[in-house]
Design a protein around this motif. Structure first.
Motif: not given
Ligand code: SF4
Ligand SMILES: Nc1nc2c(c(=O)[nH]1)N[C@H]1C(S)=C(S)[C@@H](COP(=O)(O)OP(=O)(O)OC[C@H]3O[C@@H](n4cnc5c(=O)[nH]c(N)nc54)[C@H](O)[C@@H]3O)O[C@H]1N2
Ligand SMILES: Nc1nc2c(c(=O)[nH]1)N[C@H]1C(S)=C(S)[C@@H](COP(=O)(O)OP(=O)(O)OC[C@H]3O[C@@H](n4cnc5c(=O)[nH]c(N)nc54)[C@H](O)[C@@H]3O)O[C@H]1N2
Ligand code: SF4
Ligand code: SF4
Ligand code: SF4
Ligand code: SF4
Ligand SMILES: [Mo]
Lengths: 313, 748, 177
Positions: C11-13, C17-19, C133-135
């Motif tokens: 699912k991660c795109v 955002d996580c960063v 936060v992860c969308p």
């Molecule tokens: S916020 Fe979620 S979707 Fe975006 S890079 Fe991080 S883990 Fe992946």
């Protein structure tokens, strides 16, 4: 085609694209620790063997180098620290599993010991030397009286220190180049050899030099053996180990390592030493200086290259 | 009279004498070192939070700005009640803090001046700068009529300046959201369903069984609500079909990736229509009840078989059939996504029509898992005198061209600014607010000539973006975190509103747009249109009319209202009249026919790259918005330049190495100003190269992003204009690689 | 209690955002990060696969970084979280060398820093900033010993892997495949 990239733009200073958190300070620290271990070991050894008279440079004069080297080494380590104000934290705890802690404590004991040892010979070095404080005379007397037990202690601590300089690196499982049990003995032997080289260079006695040169030839032989063993171990290991070895077998450290460390720092000096033993006139400082420089480069390369190697996933 | 011609000449002569002039004036003040970040995390309870909605893109997610005890903005967190974001902002929204902290921000008003023949900017007071802009506006009104004054805008500042413009007597206003973005899909869908798609798109992705993406690169296109809903599609294991010449992120997560030959989508769409009809798997009941023109459509696509499309698109016929059946199986819970940035090849309204038709055949419009019936709340207008009558607008210049354009066409406003185009009505001066035209409008020559031609340009911006270099007066706006703005009321499943309020006082001497507009209005004798001291009064008045208040909204940020327009979806067999000429879904568009356009979409072949050239395609990176975020300290950390994606086969042919810097040259000989690094990747076809839009900034005042990466806009010189609505089709450009520095080229 | 995180690579795109969320939540200075995203591309056009992984400290059960720390600054707290006490850290860099995941960095102020699993938020009953936060909601966090925690549920229904298991650190980040 395989492609791997950081999509979050990671570029942490000293970590990416490959780890480079340890700079010149650590190899210098390891190097000075190794030389000190070498000198102290042989000073202790020949004292225990009762050869103070025959081996004066080994037992007495070279030991004056040790406190200087150790203090410089410690200073280098201090420079490496990024949070220096908290340096003292090293001495509020003993971490059995941390080589760094070990090293700090070993140095804590060995540095004063080396100072005391050297100081106890100062009156022989500088006739007419007077301690300003009475207590120091008492200490000196005590040292001279307990020289044999101290020599034993010094040998033991020297071995700990010598091995430690290697274990500091080999304990890092995360760096395939370092993570080998050969590194401890290898750094010990290399430390002993550089220590010897320093003594040989200083020594004016032919007898002493001959004895030490013979030992050095054996040590260098052992060192070469360990190095070959090291690479055989890598090449028989996992992909990351092979990759680590490749840095030295065609990779970017090949010339530096085989040229400067192995050939110039080990093979040529050992040949020169043998030639000298069988009677050729060789300026004594040449093999010594080669060994000393080779040892330094060796530590630089190991620290630098080791940080490049990592697990792949 | 000053013209930009001088300035451009100056900046073209070497490293930019103008830039030197600017730095000598210490344009941005002292670069204070970044404040120490050493403080430990602060718990949420120790902070105060203020409602806002995000301005980093136009999805406008509502959130909370957290401010610590020292009045530092620490973070922005999504508002859990907000249907746009469900409490999760996208990386750009989270990184919105950087819009505020960026030391490169515009700090004071600036006025262009010439010292010893050299042009530069000097600091000015607000009253001096506002006086100057107002006097220029007065001058234009006196000499040519207020209609000769145009507004280019995008985003929140637009509302305030549009009000000013209308009060002043002009309707010449344009934003890139139409002709450079989504115009064609609104034309295509409104011809078919009598309704725009609008923003946010009423795609019921969270309930869909089959999502078909024609280029839309959701996941890189980080429009938040959609991305979040797409993630539920993945969770549910529903089908995603992605058509894209590049393995976009979402393509990599799709059941089917159709790596189409660029510029041929219409053929694929028509062949899908063919399969649905000729395999008899379309939604017959739905079509019978709601649609007209089926027979014409059926006859029209008779020969548009998958085999026909294969020759054009390079997509295998069996894949075309299989994917069409997947859609039919999921029908009506299927979405053939209209996309958003759809100005590609000039026949875009027709491509969008084909998408609309496809959806109709699948019965997805007005159905769960398809398109829901959106609803928005109407925010009452704060009372003001009637706007004066504008005697002409950009439309009057068109002579019947682009009859379906429903919003101002930016490029037409530019043309009207250039006397050589000999338009009936001329534009003489501009106000630019919130749009970075040099990077936004393709065909830089057109923009530059227009900028040189007009008498006066005022720019309202937050950053020293490339557009500011063309300004006579720069008015620094504070960021969205430091101001009130209009109430956000966007259509959604349920009507809802959101409030934006300042979390801290504006930094430096920056001011909100509403204040700037009001100040200009007062200077122009239009005080009656700005009958309030503070925008809070306007908001409170409006909110009270809506049954809430400023006070309440300051506490909750977002308010959801009950639907008034009926259910979200059509009930089975429910009667429904569409807002088209016929009241039906028009498979055969009477509107298009009336205007002399093909009532049914036809495939036309577009030019292909010559040997040694590759089609330039571009898109979004999830962590950046166009050009506005590339200098944002937080987002710069995530991505500090764009790269040009090259297929390994092409790289081999050109002997290109990973990360090698190349310059790109297009079919018209235009070369990228800066080099760009090569990314060699299997993720792209060999006939195309890809780059992320928004890099290659030329203003040195952007200390981080200056000179990083290349601008796609500069390489887009061939515009394929949509004859229906004036959209700037940008994907008919081809580039080749220059591996050595072509030298400083003259950038006029 | 044993905290862990599951990262759904499907699912991660890779949006990062996580960063940014971690950066703003934890005051990570610009130019540094506690978490990051890796993209792996395999195959050849048109049969190409992408794996996207949001990575951070693995809070290893067998953590070399804690063992090698000479001052005890690196230590383990409740739930198996590996923490660094800033004013006990001398900045010797040993832990950085010891981490197979290069998860630590030297903070410009001298001490070593890394992911804390947002311990300050966990204490307050909040989830970690990156997970919150992860969308795409592709991050799952919680107590591995609680069979109904978000992370346990995520692991139960999916196949997963850990990174560099051969390093022997028993990492607590699980990548759903
Ligand atoms: S916020 Fe979620 S979707 Fe975006 S890079 Fe991080 S883990 Fe992946
Ligand atoms: N992160 C981020 N998100 C954004 C924005 C942003 O700036 N940053 N901007 C927002 C705005 S205003 C808009 S309009 C949207 C735009 O976002 P979308 O509407 O999704 O954009 P597209 O035009 O589909 O463009 C990108 C994709 O089209 C593909 N493509 C190129 N040529 C062709 C072709 O001929 N056929 C097909 N099928 N595909 C092709 C490219 O490979 C790329 O994957 O994004 C929105 N979301
Ligand atoms: N080559 C190329 N061109 C494109 C596109 C593309 O993909 N490639 N995409 C097109 C699309 S889909 C769109 S929607 C448009 C977008 O076009 P624009 O909206 O012009 O895009 P940005 O580059 O983000 O420029 C926004 C400007 O607004 C300023 N700004 C940001 N916040 C504020 C604020 O609060 N107040 C004020 N006063 N100013 C502010 C920024 O500093 C910047 O100068 O571009 C279109 N043009
Ligand atoms: S999608 Fe992202 S950038 Fe756009 S409004 Fe929402 S949070 Fe802001
Ligand atoms: S990932 Fe690295 S820093 Fe984290 S616990 Fe494991 S070894 Fe230590
Ligand atoms: S850098 Fe700090 S945390 Fe790391 S090992 Fe040294 S003292 Fe411990
Ligand atoms: S858990 Fe907290 S500290 Fe760790 S990466 Fe996520 S946000 Fe950063
Ligand atoms: Mo757009």
């Amino acid at each position: 085609m395989k492609e791997e990239l950081f999509v979050s733009g990671r570029n942490i200073p000293n970590i990416d694209p490959f780890l480079n958190i340890w700079h010149w300070e650590i190899p210098v620290y390891l190097y000075l620790g190794g030389i000190s271990a070498g000198i102290m070991f042989f000073a202790g050894l020949f004292t225990v063997l009762g050869k103070e008279k025959e081996m004066p440079t080994t037992v007495k004069w070279s030991t004056f180098l040790v406190p200087v080297a150790l203090v410089l080494g410690l200073f280098a380590l201090f420079l490496d620290l990024k949070h220096q104000l908290f340096f003292w934290r090293l001495y509020t705890t003993i971490r059995i599993e941390s080589p760094m802690s070990w090293g700090a404590w070993t140095l804590m004991f060995i540095t004063p010991l080396s100072m005391v040892w050297a100081a106890s010979y100062i009156k022989e070095l500088i006739p007419g030397w007077k301690w300003k404080l009475g207590i120091l005379d008492t200490i000196e007397d005590l040292v001279i009286k307990t020289r044999k037990p101290l020599a034993w202690a010094m040998m033991a601590l020297a071995i700990v220190l010598g091995v430690y300089t290697g274990i500091l690196l080999s304990a890092f499982n995360a760096r395939p180049l370092w993570n080998t049990s050969i590194l401890g003995p290898l750094f010990l032997v290399s430390g002993l050899s550089t220590g010897l080289a320093a003594i040989i260079w200083m020594s004016k006695s032919h007898f002493e030099r001959t004895v030490l040169t013979k030992i050095d030839i054996v040590l260098i032989g052992v060192e070469l053996f360990l190095i070959i063993h090291l690479f055989m171990g890598f090449l028989a290991g996992s992909a990351v180990k092979i990759e680590a070895a490749e840095l030295f077998l065609g990779g970017e450290f090949t010339t530096a390592f085989w040229g400067f460390v192995v050939i110039l720092g080990l093979i040529i000096p050992v040949i020169l030493e043998i030639l000298e033993l069988i009677g050729f006139k060789i300026p004594i400082w040449i093999p010594s200086i080669l060994v000393l420089i080779g040892g330094l480069i060796f530590r630089f390369i190991m620290v630098e290259a080791g940080q490049i190697t990592r697990f792949l996933y | 009279m000053k013209t930009r011609r001088d300035f451009i000449k100056v900046s073209a002569a070497g490293a930019g004498a103008a830039a030197i002039g600017l730095s000598a004036l210490n344009w941005n003040g002292v670069n204070t070192a970044q404040a120490s970040n050493s403080q430990n995390p602060v718990s949420d309870e120790e902070m105060t939070s203020f409602p806002t909605y995000c301005e980093v893109c136009f999805w406008k997610c509502a959130g909370w700005t957290y401010v610590d005890k020292n009045n530092n903005i620490r973070k922005i967190i999504g508002n859990k009640e907000d249907p746009h974001c469900s409490g999760r902002l996208c990386p750009r929204g989270t990184g919105g803090v950087g819009m505020y902290t960026d030391n490169d921000r515009l700090k004071t008003p600036l006025i262009r001046e010439t010292v010893n023949g050299k042009q530069g900017f000097r600091k000015a007071s607000w009253s001096e700068a506002l006086d100057l802009v107002a006097s220029k506006m007065k001058g234009v009104a006196d000499n040519y009529g207020p209609e000769s004054f145009a507004l280019f805008n995008h985003g929140a500042p637009g509302a305030h300046f549009k009000h000013l413009l209308h009060a002043y007597g002009s309707e010449n206003e344009g934003e890139p959201a139409w002709a450079q973005c989504r115009g064609p899909r609104e034309v295509g869908f409104s011809a078919t369903y009598g309704s725009w798609i609008g923003s946010p798109e009423p795609t019921d992705i969270r309930d869909t069984d089959c999502l078909v993406l024609i280029g839309s690169h959701l996941g890189e296109n980080m429009h938040n609500g959609q991305v979040q809903e797409v993630s539920t599609v993945i969770d549910r294991g529903a089908t995603i079909i992605t058509v894209d010449p590049r393995l976009s992120t979402i393509a990599s997560k799709s059941k089917y990736w159709l790596p189409i030959k660029p510029a041929t989508d219409l053929a694929l769409l028509l062949s899908w229509i063919h399969v649905l009809i000729y395999e008899d798997i379309y939604d017959k009941k739905y079509i019978e009840q709601y649609a007209m023109g089926f027979d014409q459509l059926k006859a029209h696509v008779k020969n548009m078989t998958p085999e026909w499309a294969y020759g054009i698109t390079t997509i295998q016929p069996d894949v075309i059939r299989k994917t069409a059946r997947e859609m039919a199986n999921a029908s009506p819970s299927v979405i053939v996504h209209p996309g958003r940035h759809v100005v590609w090849y000039g026949d875009d309204s027709q491509r969008e029509r084909a998408i609309a038709i496809l959806n109709a055949l699948l019965g997805s419009w007005g159905k769960r898992g398809g398109f829901y019936f959106k609803e928005a709340l109407k925010v009452p207008k704060y009372p003001h005198p009637e706007y004066p009558h504008a005697h002409w607008s950009w439309k009057d210049n068109l002579d019947g061209k682009y009859p379906l354009s429903a919003m101002g066409i930016t490029t037409e406003l530019l043309k009207a600014s250039i006397p050589e185009f000999d338009y009936k009505h001329q534009i003489k001066a501009w106000l630019v607010a919130g749009t970075n035209l040099p990077l936004t409008i393709p065909d830089k020559e057109l923009f530059q000539t227009a900028a040189q031609s007009v008498e006066f340009i005022a720019v309202v911006d937050t950053m020293p973006m490339d557009i500011t270099a063309y300004a006579d007066v720069i008015l620094p706006e504070c960021t969205y975190l430091e101001r009130y703005d209009t109430i956000r009321s966007a259509p959604h499943r349920e009507p809802n509103i959101a409030l934006r309020m300042p979390a801290v006082k504006p930094k430096y001497e920056t001011k909100p747009s509403w204040w700037i507009a009001k100040q200009l209005g007062e200077r122009l004798g239009l005080a009656a249109y700005f009958d309030y001291d503070d925008y809070e009064e306007v908001l409170d008045w409006q909110l009270k009319k809506l049954g809430t208040s400023l006070e309440e909204m300051q506490k909750i940020g977002v308010k959801i209202f009950d639907r008034q327009s009926g259910p979200l979806y059509l009930a089975d067999g429910e009667d429904y009249t569409f807002n088209t000429n016929t009241g039906k879904i028009e498979l055969y568009s009477t509107e298009f026919e009336d205007h002399g356009f093909d009532p049914l979409p036809k495939f036309t072949k577009h030019p292909e790259p010559e040997e040694g050239f590759y089609r330039l395609i571009y898109g979004r990176a999830p962590m950046h918005t166009f050009s506005r975020t590339s200098n944002n300290p937080n987002l710069y950390d995530l991505m500090n330049e764009n790269t040009v994606w090259v297929n390994p086969k092409v790289a081999e042919l050109w002997d290109l190495k990973k990360d090698q810097e190349v310059w790109l040259q297009n079919q018209d000989g235009v070369v990228s100003t800066f080099p760009i690094k090569v990314r060699i990747t299997e993720r792209i076809r060999w006939d195309s190269v890809y780059m992320v839009h928004g890099f290659g900034h030329k203003n040195k005042k952007l200390t981080r992003t200056y000179g990083r990466g290349a601008s796609d806009s500069k390489l887009i010189t061939n515009i394929m204009t949509d004859p229906m609505m004036g959209g700037s089709g940008m994907r008919g450009n081809f580039v080749t690689f220059l591996t050595t520095d072509p030298g400083k080229e003259d950038d006029v | 209690m044993r905290y862990g995180m599951a990262i759904d690579t499907a699912k991660c795109v890779g949006c990062g955002d996580c960063v940014v969320a971690c950066q703003t939540e934890n005051n990570v200075p610009n130019g540094y990060c506690r978490d990051w995203v890796v993209e792996n591309v395999n195959g050849s056009y048109p049969n190409v696969e992408i794996e996207l992984r949001s990575e951070r400290c693995n809070h290893c059960e067998n953590s070399p970084c804690v063992r090698c720390c000479p001052t005890g600054a690196s230590h383990i707290v409740k739930g198996g979280i590996i923490m660094v006490t800033h004013n006990e850290c001398i900045g010797c860099g040993a832990c950085i060398e010891s981490c197979p995941y290069d998860a630590r960095y030297s903070h410009p102020e001298g001490y070593v820093d890394k992911c804390t699993f947002c311990q300050h938020r966990l204490e307050k009953g909040q989830n970690t900033a990156c997970v919150e936060v992860c969308p795409t909601t592709c991050l799952h966090f919680g107590d591995l010993e609680d069979p109904y925690s978000d992370v346990s549920l995520a692991l139960k229904n999916r196949t997963w892997k850990v990174l560099a298991p051969e390093a022997g650190t028993k990492p607590q980040l699980f990548f759903l495949t």
